[in-house]
Scaffold this motif. Structure first.
Motif, PDB file in Angstrom:
ATOM      1  N   MET A  79       0.840  -1.193   0.000  1.00  0.00           N
ATOM      2  CA  MET A  79       0.000   0.000   0.000  1.00  0.00           C
ATOM      3  C   MET A  79       0.877   1.246   0.000  1.00  0.00           C
ATOM      4  O   MET A  79       1.901   1.305   0.663  1.00  0.00           O
ATOM      5  CB  MET A  79      -0.881  -0.022   1.244  1.00  0.00           C
ATOM      6  N   PHE A  81       0.528   5.153   1.003  1.00  0.00           N
ATOM      7  CA  PHE A  81      -0.407   5.971   1.771  1.00  0.00           C
ATOM      8  C   PHE A  81      -0.393   7.422   1.291  1.00  0.00           C
ATOM      9  O   PHE A  81       0.565   7.885   0.680  1.00  0.00           O
ATOM     10  CB  PHE A  81      -0.025   5.937   3.251  1.00  0.00           C
ATOM     11  N   GLN A  82      -1.469   8.108   1.652  1.00  0.00           N
ATOM     12  CA  GLN A  82      -1.588   9.523   1.287  1.00  0.00           C
ATOM     13  C   GLN A  82      -0.435  10.346   1.861  1.00  0.00           C
ATOM     14  O   GLN A  82       0.134  11.185   1.197  1.00  0.00           O
ATOM     15  CB  GLN A  82      -2.918  10.064   1.803  1.00  0.00           C
ATOM     16  N   SER A  83      -0.095  10.072   3.132  1.00  0.00           N
ATOM     17  CA  SER A  83       1.004  10.822   3.765  1.00  0.00           C
ATOM     18  C   SER A  83       2.353  10.168   3.475  1.00  0.00           C
ATOM     19  O   SER A  83       3.345  10.527   4.075  1.00  0.00           O
ATOM     20  CB  SER A  83       0.782  10.880   5.263  1.00  0.00           C
ATOM     21  N   ALA A  85       3.756   7.856   4.641  1.00  0.00           N
ATOM     22  CA  ALA A  85       4.079   7.002   5.793  1.00  0.00           C
ATOM     23  C   ALA A  85       5.483   6.438   5.702  1.00  0.00           C
ATOM     24  O   ALA A  85       5.711   5.268   5.984  1.00  0.00           O
ATOM     25  CB  ALA A  85       3.045   5.877   5.932  1.00  0.00           C
ATOM     26  N   LEU A  86       6.440   7.263   5.314  1.00  0.00           N
ATOM     27  CA  LEU A  86       7.836   6.815   5.331  1.00  0.00           C
ATOM     28  C   LEU A  86       8.306   6.803   6.784  1.00  0.00           C
ATOM     29  O   LEU A  86       7.771   7.527   7.622  1.00  0.00           O
ATOM     30  CB  LEU A  86       8.710   7.764   4.509  1.00  0.00           C
ATOM     31  N   TYR A  87       9.308   5.986   7.062  1.00  0.00           N
ATOM     32  CA  TYR A  87       9.829   5.911   8.419  1.00  0.00           C
ATOM     33  C   TYR A  87      10.905   6.986   8.572  1.00  0.00           C
ATOM     34  O   TYR A  87      11.978   6.872   7.993  1.00  0.00           O
ATOM     35  CB  TYR A  87      10.385   4.519   8.692  1.00  0.00           C
ATOM     36  N   ASP A 158      -3.640   4.968  -1.828  1.00  0.00           N
ATOM     37  CA  ASP A 158      -4.669   5.759  -1.156  1.00  0.00           C
ATOM     38  C   ASP A 158      -4.396   7.234  -1.402  1.00  0.00           C
ATOM     39  O   ASP A 158      -3.563   7.829  -0.725  1.00  0.00           O
ATOM     40  CB  ASP A 158      -4.671   5.441   0.340  1.00  0.00           C
TER      41      ASP A 158
ATOM     42  N   GLU B 184      -0.550   6.198  10.319  1.00  0.00           N
ATOM     43  CA  GLU B 184      -0.310   5.612   8.990  1.00  0.00           C
ATOM     44  C   GLU B 184       1.049   4.913   8.940  1.00  0.00           C
ATOM     45  O   GLU B 184       1.221   3.933   8.232  1.00  0.00           O
ATOM     46  CB  GLU B 184      -0.386   6.691   7.896  1.00  0.00           C
ATOM     47  N   GLN B 185       2.011   5.457   9.716  1.00  0.00           N
ATOM     48  CA  GLN B 185       3.326   4.809   9.760  1.00  0.00           C
ATOM     49  C   GLN B 185       3.215   3.407  10.335  1.00  0.00           C
ATOM     50  O   GLN B 185       3.825   2.466   9.834  1.00  0.00           O
ATOM     51  CB  GLN B 185       4.249   5.627  10.645  1.00  0.00           C
ATOM     52  N   MET B 191       1.540  -3.426   7.172  1.00  0.00           N
ATOM     53  CA  MET B 191       1.454  -3.973   5.809  1.00  0.00           C
ATOM     54  C   MET B 191       2.795  -4.552   5.377  1.00  0.00           C
ATOM     55  O   MET B 191       2.853  -5.499   4.612  1.00  0.00           O
ATOM     56  CB  MET B 191       1.073  -2.877   4.803  1.00  0.00           C
TER      57      MET B 191
END
Lengths: 334, 290
Positions: A79, A81-83, A85-87, A158, B184-185, B191
């Motif tokens: 997936m 993500f919209q943001s 969601a990188l670490y 998303d 989300e993170q 996932m």
């Protein structure tokens, strides 16, 4: 390798039904776009497929196997993500490596896939940076890279482009489409932007208030919208919807005609109106025309060189073959 | 502060407080340094001759000195370990949605509002007392010999009491850090195939690193000067088993009325605090960089 089937899937949060019973088949290798206004349940539907939300009832089948109760990591989906969601505390390389590290892949294979993904996404020079040091478009590509290396059965997006500026969005749109033609992997893409839906999709799923309004190829939806909602949602600028005498004389409750299917002329035509605001885009000009007895202005597309100004009289001729007729229940009449 | 005039005005406005603060710090520091070089005992009035490093020599060769330094570091280290580990666990617990969350959170903060002397007295008399204490009662009810905490494990008992006081502080700061983690993170990690422990190890813990650093630094400042809990419970004893540097300085300057020796101890305490600060910043200071 990536066929997804939803059977009578529903989702409610407390008393609120977000997704009404819904059937959908996504074929292997298809690019499917879920599109609809905010709050129509398109993101929830994607999260149900991903496994980030539990279904309230119904079945989700991925590649022939029931995946309804399978945890997200085991569904073989990736997936974006919209943001993004990188670490944030990991370098780009480690971000991309993370899913492989969790899967316990050996280092050499990890590096091979990272190099391949980085080369494909123009990230080779940024592998040792952290997400905070990247631009929005680069972050987006890292998020895609992290999804690619898992070699998933399907990609889930998303609203991935909504945080990018307009120019970058067009570029990324092309990149994702190219990625799809190259990888031939199933992609499910959520957006509220019907332009993204029209340009990228093999199949568009129009959602509204938790229900599927219509499923079809972009041109199917454009040519034959099944109901008023789809008619108003697909197409830019929006289709003109007229009720009253103009509809009645064509045997319908409401008729729809797209701005590009109306001819404008300074002297002849059945509908007479006054030009209001005109939007000059160079190639085209959109006139917002007021017709006597109607509150809503009609939008008309004309050639960019047509010179009509605010307050001028204009005559409109709709293309009778391309008038959409809708009944009292809002459904398309044959 | 764009213009020259506004900068000048700002400096003029700030100067009283800056001067006051500087005086507040520098005058006691200078006096402590000055006294530490004098033979200055309140029981021996008269001249206070300059004796050079004699006070330092006495302080460093005091049999309680080494114990006090070790105890100080054990106390700081012990409380830090308990509060940081316990704080992380409590924060994880309190972050879960549960019934009565608001009340539980207030209850968790409560120990921080109890003043040190009171909490130490409560612990000493109501919990750890070998005759009347709750722990003694519990031990007896399962047929065990009551344990005299303050006599047999004085330092560990004090670490326990101080940890109880500081746990809410750590919990609170770590909880706010936890709540600022982008969900989300975590979903992305899920996932990507990370289980609960991997998510904690690779997402939650790095995210909290800065908050943990802040907790450690702030607590260290206060823990180096723990005093009330020791005075109320063990008086530094038995022997000097629970004497830390602060308590040793107190004993020498106020119980033995030796101002010079106490001042020398104070100067050493400042130096020790700076050594600890340098080590801490070396170890964890980089977490504070954005």
């Amino acid at each position: 390798m990536g066929a997804i089937t939803l059977e009578k899937v529903t989702k409610s949060f407390g008393d609120v039904d977000v997704i009404h019973p819904l059937d959908l088949r996504i074929e292997d290798g298809e690019f499917v776009v879920f599109v609809g206004p905010s709050g129509c349940g398109k993101s929830t539907l994607l999260r149900l497929i991903a496994g980030l939300e539990d279904t309230s009832s119904g079945r989700i089948v991925i590649d022939g196997a029931d995946a309804t109760d399978v945890p997200p990591a085991k569904r073989g989906l990736a997936m974006v993500f919209q943001s993004y969601a990188l670490y944030p505390h990991m370098t780009v390389r480690k971000n991309i490596a993370f899913p492989m590290r969790m899967a316990g892949l050996d280092k050499a294979e990890q590096n091979r896939r990272i190099e391949a993904a980085a080369a494909a996404l123009n990230l080779t020079d940024y592998l040792d940076r952290r997400p905070g040091q990247l631009s929005g478009g680069q972050r987006q590509r890292v998020a895609i890279g992290r999804a690619i290396v898992r070699e998933p059965a399907a990609f889930l997006f998303d609203e991935p482009l909504s945080n990018l500026d307009a120019a970058l969005r067009v570029g990324m749109r092309l990149e994702i489409s190219e990625l799809h033609t190259r990888l031939k992997t199933t992609m499910v893409y959520v957006t509220h932007d019907q332009v993204e839906a029209m340009t990228m999709a093999d199949k568009i799923v129009v959602l509204s208030a938790g229900r599927i309004e219509q499923v079809g190829s972009p041109l199917d939806l454009y040519r034959e919208p099944r109901n008023l909602f789809v008619a108003g949602f697909i197409g830019s600028p929006k289709m003109n919807l007229l009720t009253g005498a103009a509809a009645a004389e064509r045997g319908a409750t409401t008729i729809g005609i797209r701005p590009e299917h109306i001819a404008a002329s300074p002297d002849t035509g059945p509908w007479r109106g006054i030009v209001g605001v005109s939007e000059h885009l160079g190639s085209d000009t959109f006139f917002h025309v007021r017709i006597e007895g109607r509150d809503e202005p009609i939008t008309v597309r004309a050639d960019g060189e047509v010179s009509l100004h605010h307050g001028d009289t204009i005559y409109l001729t709709p293309d009778e073959n391309r008038i959409h007729r809708f009944g009292p229940d809002g459904l398309r009449l044959a | 502060m764009a213009t020259k005039a506004s900068r000048t005005a700002a400096r003029a406005m700030m100067s009283p407080s800056v001067i006051l603060l500087l005086g507040w710090m520098l005058i006691p520091l200078a006096l402590t340094l000055y006294f530490s070089f004098l033979r200055y005992n309140l029981l021996m009035p008269g001249g206070n001759p300059f004796v050079g490093l004699e006070n330092y020599e006495y302080f460093f060769t005091d049999p309680a000195f080494q114990t006090a330094v070790v105890n100080t570091l054990l106390l700081v280290g012990g409380v830090l370990v308990v509060t940081v580990v316990g704080g992380i666990l409590l924060a994880l617990l309190l972050d879960q949605a549960m019934w009565g969350q608001g009340i539980v959170r207030i209850l968790v903060i409560a120990p921080f509002f109890v003043m040190p002397t009171v909490s130490a007295l409560v612990w000493k008399n109501m919990f750890m007392n070998p005759v009347n204490g709750l722990f003694a009662y519990l031990a007896q009810s399962v047929g065990l010999e009551p344990f005299d905490f303050l006599a047999h494990a004085p330092l560990a008992s004090i670490i326990g009491i101080v940890s109880w006081q500081w746990l809410p502080f750590a919990t609170l700061i770590l909880l706010t850090a936890l709540q600022s983690l982008d969900s989300e993170q975590l979903e992305a990690a899920e996932m990507d195939g990370a289980g609960p422990f991997a998510r904690f190890r690779f997402m939650v813990l790095p995210h909290m690193a800065r908050a943990i650093t802040v907790v450690i630094l702030i607590e260290t400042i206060f823990l180096l000067s723990i005093f009330a809990e020791i005075l109320v419970t063990t008086n530094g004893g038995p022997g000097n088993a629970s004497t830390n540097l602060t308590y040793l300085i107190y004993a020498q300057s106020l119980l033995q009325f030796d101002v010079g020796l106490g001042s020398a101890g104070g100067v050493f305490a400042i130096i020790l605090a700076n050594i600890v600060a340098i080590f801490l910043m070396r170890m964890i200071g980089r977490n504070l960089d954005a």
